[in-house]
Design an enzyme around this catalytic site. Structure first.
Site, PDB file in Angstrom:
ATOM      1  N   ARG A 179     -24.308 -15.131 -43.361  1.00 24.21           N
ATOM      2  CA  ARG A 179     -25.165 -16.143 -42.827  1.00 24.21           C
ATOM      3  C   ARG A 179     -24.658 -17.728 -42.733  1.00 24.21           C
ATOM      4  O   ARG A 179     -25.513 -18.463 -43.081  1.00 24.21           O
ATOM      5  CB  ARG A 179     -26.645 -16.051 -43.527  1.00 24.21           C
ATOM      6  CG  ARG A 179     -27.090 -14.718 -43.422  1.00 24.21           C
ATOM      7  CD  ARG A 179     -27.547 -14.438 -42.127  1.00 24.21           C
ATOM      8  NE  ARG A 179     -28.056 -13.211 -41.930  1.00 24.21           N
ATOM      9  CZ  ARG A 179     -27.618 -11.874 -41.527  1.00 24.21           C
ATOM     10  NH1 ARG A 179     -26.246 -12.086 -41.415  1.00 24.21           N
ATOM     11  NH2 ARG A 179     -27.995 -10.758 -41.539  1.00 24.21           N
ATOM     12  N   SER A 228     -36.476 -14.376 -41.600  1.00 17.77           N
ATOM     13  CA  SER A 228     -36.224 -14.171 -42.741  1.00 17.77           C
ATOM     14  C   SER A 228     -35.916 -15.508 -43.682  1.00 17.77           C
ATOM     15  O   SER A 228     -35.332 -16.201 -43.189  1.00 17.77           O
ATOM     16  CB  SER A 228     -34.999 -13.359 -43.133  1.00 17.77           C
ATOM     17  OG  SER A 228     -35.097 -12.023 -42.535  1.00 17.77           O
ATOM     18  N   GLU A 298     -32.678 -19.292 -46.201  1.00 14.42           N
ATOM     19  CA  GLU A 298     -32.036 -18.707 -45.118  1.00 14.42           C
ATOM     20  C   GLU A 298     -32.261 -19.676 -44.046  1.00 14.42           C
ATOM     21  O   GLU A 298     -31.632 -20.145 -43.152  1.00 14.42           O
ATOM     22  CB  GLU A 298     -32.152 -17.205 -44.704  1.00 14.42           C
ATOM     23  CG  GLU A 298     -31.377 -16.928 -43.407  1.00 14.42           C
ATOM     24  CD  GLU A 298     -31.307 -15.308 -43.309  1.00 14.42           C
ATOM     25  OE1 GLU A 298     -31.271 -15.115 -42.008  1.00 14.42           O
ATOM     26  OE2 GLU A 298     -31.352 -14.763 -44.256  1.00 14.42           O
TER      27      GLU A 298
END
Length: 307
Positions: A179, A228, A298
């Site tokens: 990520r 998310s 995130e």
């Protein structure tokens, strides 16, 4: 909050600028959460050359942030000082396919890239169909879903540095990790090339249908959300930790942890940026107390709090 109008100064410094400058432009409608204050300046470049010209002539002391469709973003209620850049689809969202290669502008939707690949019989990019962002964000965050990640298919990316210089990055240059990527955060990605594998069209479509069904049945995609919220810790799932900490359905003001998928925060209708961020921090505290594991955001959070 109203920021000082820097439009006249910027226009005077950049007489050849072709893009659009808007002072104190609300960012709330540009994000999926529908919260947040204004950008001091919102710039929409006409094309890649216009973006390079703008960055080259922009005063160094002005902060710059680029946004896509705002699907992974919380804008704080005081807004964003400096310049927010948004790449217009008309100039930065073209997609095409040749052989096993798909080329896409940074403003192209991830879903559109999957569709372009599928139409050309190119497999390996079906995972993009389940990511509700743009290619620019996918490059910056090594976006992934359903077992695939951007690093798995990227050939090279192009971008423009804070000084207006154009750069090309190979897959290795991107320094992808989970990520995130290791490219200088000031670089604004403008396009990318991806390589898949020639595959059976029916198999590709079936995989894309699986991805879409998963999203519709497991995620609150029809809510005002941001995807998310937290990264999955090594060997664990963020949603399981959040659920075990008793946070499913937890509320702060108009923000709520989704009942459907508790790694999603939602704006129930009247949330502020502060509500959503406070809820996220509350979840982090409870998970740490419950499991000893620290969750990491995130979702990107930008701007300043409302004074």
């Amino acid at each position: 909050m109203i920021h000082p109008d820097i439009t006249p100064d910027l226009k005077a410094a950049m007489p050849l600028l072709r893009g659009r400058l808007l002072a104190n432009q609300s960012l709330a409608e540009l994000t999926w959460f529908r919260v947040g204050g204004p950008a001091q300046m919102l710039f929409t470049p006409a094309d890649e050359d216009d973006l390079a010209y703008f960055l080259k002539n922009l005063p160094e002391e002005l902060p710059v942030y680029v946004i896509g469709v705002g699907s992974n973003l919380i804008v704080r209620d005081g807004g964003m000082p400096g310049v927010v850049i948004r790449l217009a689809p008309r100039a930065f969202a073209e997609t095409s396919a040749s052989g096993d290669i798909v080329t896409a502008g940074a403003a192209a939707l991830d879903k559109r890239v999957a569709e372009t690949a599928a139409a050309a019989g190119i497999g390996g990019m079906e995972f993009f169909f389940g990511i509700p962002g743009t290619i620019g964000g996918a490059l910056r965050m090594n976006a992934g879903a359903n077992g695939g990640e951007t690093k798995d298919v990227l050939v090279e990316a192009t971008g423009i540095g804070r000084d207006g210089t154009k750069h090309t990055f190979s897959n290795a240059d991107m320094k992808f990790v989970y990520r995130n990527s290791g490219v200088d955060p000031s670089v604004i990605f403008t396009a990318a090339r991806f390589r898949g594998t020639i595959a059976d069209l029916d198999a590709i479509r079936a995989r894309m249908n699986e991805v879409q069904t998963h999203r519709e049945t497991a995620q609150p995609i029809r809510e005002k959300t941001g995807g998310s919220t937290f990264k999955n810790p090594p060997g664990n799932s963020a949603w399981k930790l959040i659920d075990a900490a008793g946070c499913r359905g937890l509320r702060v003001g108009g923000a709520q942890v989704s009942e459907m998928h508790c790694n999603f925060l939602i704006n129930t209708g009247n949330a502020t940026g502060h509500d959503i961020e406070t809820l996220g921090e509350t979840v982090r505290e409870r998970v740490k107390a419950s499991s000893g594991i620290e969750l990491h955001w995130e979702i990107k959070r930008i701007g300043i709090g409302k004074s």
